[in-house]
Design an enzyme around this catalytic site. Structure first.
Site, PDB file in Angstrom:
ATOM      1  CB  ALA A   1      -0.923  -0.008   1.210  1.00 47.55           C
TER       2      ALA A   1
ATOM      3  NE  ARG B   1      -1.716   1.228   5.586  1.00 43.55           N
ATOM      4  CZ  ARG B   1      -2.613   0.586   4.869  1.00 43.55           C
ATOM      5  NH1 ARG B   1      -3.186   1.198   3.837  1.00 43.55           N
ATOM      6  NH2 ARG B   1      -2.948  -0.664   5.160  1.00 43.55           N
ATOM      7  CE1 TYR B   2       2.049  -0.256   6.474  1.00 39.79           C
ATOM      8  CE2 TYR B   2       0.853  -1.182   4.615  1.00 39.79           C
ATOM      9  CZ  TYR B   2       0.960  -0.925   5.974  1.00 39.79           C
ATOM     10  OH  TYR B   2      -0.019  -1.351   6.821  1.00 39.79           O
ATOM     11  CB  THR B   3       5.864   2.184  -1.194  1.00 42.75           C
ATOM     12  OG1 THR B   3       4.662   2.864  -1.602  1.00 42.75           O
ATOM     13  CG2 THR B   3       5.598   0.693  -1.142  1.00 42.75           C
TER      14      THR B   3
END
Length: 745
Positions: free
Chosen positions: A119, A121-123
């Site tokens: 997602a 929000r992680y990368t």
């Protein structure tokens, strides 16, 4: 009071047509097709521009992708965040883009599953150095800016690409009524073709193909499309490119190290495993996926033995799996005129060079205007230095010094404003020397820019120099080798199967099964309640088996697909669709070129090849023409009709032996009379109970009449010899009611 209605009344047909046309044009121009100038779709262009506005250059620290996506959809692209993020991920995948535009940190998918990315929000992500070729000249007056969707910001209508990016990373998209599939290419090859076209504007496509040898995909799989087809593709703008996996042999194992573009290793393994499960790949014993970070693609195939022809095995896998894949090519682009069109290679390069020439001219003109503005300011500053005391006096004594300075020294408003904004410490003697030095440098630059803008030759030379520098800095060698090879052909299914002895057993109610080996006693097998053994045949597992029903139709199926003899088998009605009321009566097995004798109970027959009976149709093929109260007898194989003899036995004890050569070879029909049965005997129910083919001098068979058995050798059969269609001899007393005839093997 009459209120004027603020709407328009039009027919529904016109409204629907107008609305659909507007939607179609939006999808074509603003979503699906790339622009020829920068090779980007609007969402891609907005992502790159938003990242540049966030200062996410190649040397910067990356930021969360959620931040970038938020800026893109909030400022420029009012669409779904998931679609925007997926487009962003695609530009960061080195296995999807030949020259990635985004440097992603985190899980951005894998060749096994490109959509398995984490997602947003992680990368994190930032731009790559290659993206400088799209953004380096953005702030130099090279592009037009348009209002964004709500009119609060400005966004570029296109990016000033320094190289033909539309060919480098390619594009895919489906619009309304049209689509695009542009394959990626090698930067150095494309630049070389551009340089040749600048030197020779009349160069044709064959000459350009001396530089651009073909597409260059992100993978190292080889392109096997013939050069003539590649040239035809570049000429028409349509075609296909076939690529094939690369492998090598290591100690008898087959190591696959590269797969075609957009082919998943997991899918390849599944395709091969499926063939192994269905016993269609007997040459292969095992397969493994040994891919890791050092070896992104490493599939290990282990043949069953060293006698296996690995080349033939791989040719079969190329034809039956995605290890050989055809990529569609459709060079449909939005041209400089804003219209979509399928273009050939020369049109694309010519139009892009026109785009690049206009971009460079705008950049030079923008810089020339800046230089002239600066020289204009420096000229006013020089006048102020030469009359410094008077200028200071005017400033001290006048309430509005600007108009006085303009009138006294013939200055422009800009010059006067600049003089008044200059700090006192910048009016030192040293600053005057800097002004003179800067003016000299700018004068030299203005002269050079003027020459470039006025001379097409000099402008062309500059474009060529910049293209060479960009190709040298960002280019690399070709990844996809071009090797002309023939398209792979799948091997015949029978050649892939293990050849082992089998016995096919048919029951009275039409249930069939296959037992391994020839030493099986079919009558001793277990049958369903109410069912009994009918007939069996011996053959090999890689040979097709043919069944005959009571209507004279033939049905074929691969032997290896039949149920095992450990079970009760399977009903043939599940595989075939016989006519209503028809029952299965006999079967045979063998190769396609095997000759067999087909006979009916009323005493007619002919010779045919087994291959003529094969059919993929569930309804089978009509082969034998049967009369009333007729039946199909057990087919018999004949290896040499000239030497083989056919033994015919009737139910009332008549036996006739004659040469198989007396029978005709037919594909279908009734055939000729085998033995003479008078009308009286036929009306009494006398029929042929069986036929047997024996070899001259070696034949031996057994007749069964109830519990009695009679064995006949060749010496015994000679006295029953005769011509076809004769009555034959009478068997000994006690065998006047023959029920069955068996060939002893």
């Amino acid at each position: 009071m009459i209120l004027q209605a603020n709407f328009e009344q039009i027919p529904l047909k016109d409204y629907a047509e107008r609305a659909y046309l507007d939607y179609s044009m939006y999808v074509v121009l603003d979503r699906a097709l790339p622009f020829l100038g920068d090779g980007l779709k609007p969402v891609q262009r907005r992502i790159i521009y938003a990242m540049s506005e966030l200062s996410l250059a190649a040397t910067a620290k990356p930021k969360k992708c959620a931040r970038t996506v938020g800026d893109v959809i909030g400022k420029f692209h009012p669409h779904g965040d998931s679609a925007c993020y997926e487009a962003m991920v695609l530009m960061a995948q080195p296995f999807s883009y030949r020259y990635p535009l985004i440097d992603g940190q985190g899980n951005f998918g894998s060749p096994d599953d490109p959509k398995s990315f984490a997602a947003m929000r992680y990368t994190e992500a930032k731009l790559t150095r290659f993206s400088e070729l799209l953004l380096a000249e953005l702030g130099q007056g090279t592009v037009d800016f348009n209002p964004n969707f709500d009119g609060t910001l400005q966004e570029p209508a296109w990016l000033p690409a320094r190289v033909p990016h539309v060919l480098l990373n390619g594009a895919t998209g489906i619009a309304v009524g049209m689509a695009t599939d542009v394959p990626p290419h090698n930067l150095r090859e494309v630049v070389s073709a551009c340089l040749h076209l600048l030197d020779d504007p009349d160069a044709d496509i064959p000459q350009l193909c001396e530089h651009i040898h073909g597409p260059d995909y992100p993978t190292e799989a080889e392109i096997i499309t013939p050069r003539s087809e590649i040239m035809a593709m570049y000429t028409s703008g349509n075609g296909s490119i076939r690529s094939r996996a690369i492998y090598h042999e290591d100690d008898g194992r087959i190591i696959v190290t590269a797969l075609p573009h957009q082919v998943s290793p997991a899918k390849i393994l599944e395709q091969i495993a499926q063939q192994m499960r269905t016993k269609k790949l007997p040459w292969l014993e095992d397969l493994r996926d040994e891919s890791d970070h050092q070896n992104p693609i490493r599939l290990v195939l282990i043949p069953r033995s060293k006698r296996v022809d690995n080349t033939a095995l791989m040719q079969h896998l190329f034809a039956t799996t995605d290890m050989e894949k055809s990529h569609r090519v459709n060079l449909n682009l939005i041209g400089l005129d804003g219209r979509p069109q399928v273009k050939n290679l020369r049109s694309i390069l010519t139009e892009w060079l026109r785009f690049r020439t206009d971009t460079v001219r705008r950049r030079l003109q923008y810089r020339l205007n800046k230089v002239e503005q600066r020289l204009h300011l420096l000229e006013g500053l020089r006048i102020a230095f030469l009359n410094l005391d008077e200028v200071i006096g005017i400033v001290r004594s006048e309430d509005e010094p600007k108009p006085v300075l303009m009138h006294r020294f013939a200055l422009s408003e800009i010059q006067a404003h600049y003089i008044l904004e200059t700090r006192l410490r910048q009016l030192a003697r040293l600053e005057e020397m800097k002004i003179n030095t800067e003016s000299a440098q700018l004068e030299e630059e203005r002269a050079r820019l003027s020459v470039l803008l006025k001379s097409p030759t000099q402008l062309c030379r500059l474009i060529k120099q910049e293209l060479r520098e960009d190709a040298e800095r960002h280019g690399n060698t070709r990844r996809s080798p071009i090797v002309e090879r023939e398209a792979a052909q799948a091997m015949d299914e029978s050649a892939l199967l293990v050849s082992e002895p089998v016995t096919v057993v048919l029951s009275g109610k039409g249930w069939v099964r296959s037992a391994k080996g020839h030493d099986i006693d079919p009558a001793s097998l277990n049958y369903r309640e109410g069912d009994t053994y009918l007939v069996s045949v011996r053959g090999r597992s890689n040979q097709p088996v043919v069944f005959f029903d009571s209507s004279g139709r033939a049905y074929s199926t691969p032997t290896h697909t039949l149920s095992s003899a450990r079970s009760n088998g399977e009903p043939l009605t599940g595989r075939f669709s016989p006519p209503p009321g028809a029952t299965f009566q006999s079967l045979t097995i063998g190769d396609a070129d095997t000759r067999i004798v087909l006979a009916s109970a009323q005493g007619y027959g002919f010779v045919t090849h087994l291959g003529t009976l094969h059919s993929r149709n569930k309804a089978g093929k009509q082969i034998i023409s049967l009369g009333r109260n007729d039946a199909v007898l057990m087919p018999r194989v004949t290896l040499d009709p000239a030497r083989d003899r056919l033994v015919v036995v009737t139910s009332d004890g008549h036996l006739l032996m004659f040469s198989v050569a007396e029978l005709p070879e037919l594909n279908r029909g009734k055939g000729l009379k085998l033995i003479d049965i008078s009308k009286v005997r036929r009306d009494a129910g006398i029929q042929v109970v069986g036929v047997v083919v024996i070899s001259e001098g070696t034949g031996k068979l057994t007749l069964r009449a109830g519990q009695r058995k009679l064995g006949l050798k060749w010496s015994d059969l000679i006295e029953y010899g005769g011509s076809r269609a004769t009555r034959g001899g009478v068997l000994p007393r006690g065998f006047r009611r023959v029920e069955r005839i068996d060939l002893n093997t």
